[in-house]
Structure formats: structure tokens, C-alpha cells
Design a protein around this motif. Structure first.
Motif, PDB file in Angstrom:
ATOM      1  N   GLN A 123      13.087 -28.223 -22.303  1.00 24.07           N
ATOM      2  CA  GLN A 123      12.031 -27.568 -23.076  1.00 24.07           C
ATOM      3  C   GLN A 123      11.428 -26.446 -22.235  1.00 24.07           C
ATOM      4  N   LEU A 152      10.471 -28.268 -18.936  1.00 26.73           N
ATOM      5  CA  LEU A 152      10.466 -29.725 -18.875  1.00 26.73           C
ATOM      6  C   LEU A 152      11.878 -30.227 -19.158  1.00 26.73           C
ATOM      7  N   GLU A 185      14.154 -33.819 -19.988  1.00 26.24           N
ATOM      8  CA  GLU A 185      14.200 -35.248 -20.291  1.00 26.24           C
ATOM      9  C   GLU A 185      15.632 -35.736 -20.147  1.00 26.24           C
ATOM     10  N   GLU A 241       4.535 -39.475 -17.681  1.00 27.78           N
ATOM     11  CA  GLU A 241       5.611 -39.228 -18.649  1.00 27.78           C
ATOM     12  C   GLU A 241       6.949 -39.276 -17.935  1.00 27.78           C
ATOM     13  N   ARG A 256       9.419 -37.169 -18.465  1.00 30.92           N
ATOM     14  CA  ARG A 256       9.989 -35.836 -18.276  1.00 30.92           C
ATOM     15  C   ARG A 256       9.611 -35.283 -16.901  1.00 30.92           C
ATOM     16  N   PHE A 280       3.575 -34.861 -15.515  1.00 32.58           N
ATOM     17  CA  PHE A 280       4.989 -34.600 -15.264  1.00 32.58           C
ATOM     18  C   PHE A 280       5.234 -34.342 -13.787  1.00 32.58           C
TER      19      PHE A 280
END
Length: 113
Positions: free
Chosen positions: A31, A44, A46, A60, A62, A104
Motif C-alpha cells: 500500500q 505499508l 502485509e 498491526e 503490516r 507499524f
């Protein structure tokens, strides 16, 4: 000989003091966005497996990087390459949450497999 054992033990103990996140797997998504960061841009990532050993600031799964830095540009190019090739990636966190603030973990380095 005792000095050698002491040095090895010290290295093993000090290495365990870092709570760097670690994940190995395939990239689910990357992202890219504007805002939220000091440099006003972020990436980001994942993965398909959970990140382990993250610091407490990372709430998180990510991981984040800043593509406006030289470090971030290299990592972003490698991530895009890995995603396109559907390669297995090993990512190590930096034990900080500076790119996106708390939530993050920042990426320190990665390996393409």
C-alpha cells in the motif's frame, strides 16, 4: 578460552535484547499513500504469515517504510520485484515505529528468496 566463551555469551545475550519483528512469506499487498508521515509519503506491506517479535509500538501486522529516503527506495524496489515475481521474502523490522507513528514497525532490511 574463558574470554572467548564470555564474548560469545555476551553476543548471544545482546542479540536477544532486540525485539525486532521478523516475517517470512509472500507479500499479500503493498500500500502506497500520502500523508500521516513526516515526509508525507509511506509504503505499508502485509505478508501472508504473521510478523513475530515486534516491539510494543507495533500494534498491526503490516510493516512500514519511507520511500523518500535512499533506504526506502531500495526496499520499495525490492518489494515490488518480489511481489511481481511472487517470491518468498524475509523481512526484518527495525524495532522502531517512526515512519507511520505507533502501529507499524519500520523495515530494517529484507531478503528475497
Amino acid at each position: 578460552m574463558k574470554k572467548c566463551i564470555y564474548i560469545v555469551m555476551l553476543l548471544l545475550v545482546s542479540n536477544g535484547l532486540y525485539a525486532d519483528g521478523h516475517v517470512q512469506g509472500k507479500i499479500i499487498y503493498i500500500q502506497a499513500g500520502k500523508g500521516y508521515t513526516p515526509n508525507d509519503i509511506y509504503i505499508l506491506v502485509e505478508m501472508d504469515t504473521p510478523v513475530t517479535g515486534q516491539p510494543t509500538c507495533a500494534t498491526e501486522q503490516r510493516l512500514a517504510l519511507d520511500p523518500s529516503t535512499e533506504h526506502g527506495k531500495v526496499l520499495y524496489a525490492a518489494l515490488l520485484s518480489a511481489k511481481q515475481a511472487q517470491s518468498t521474502v524475509e523481512i526484518y523490522g527495525a524495532n522502531t515505529c517512526n515512519v507511520m507513528g505507533s502501529r507499524f514497525e519500520d523495515i530494517r532490511y529484507m531478503r528475497l528468496k
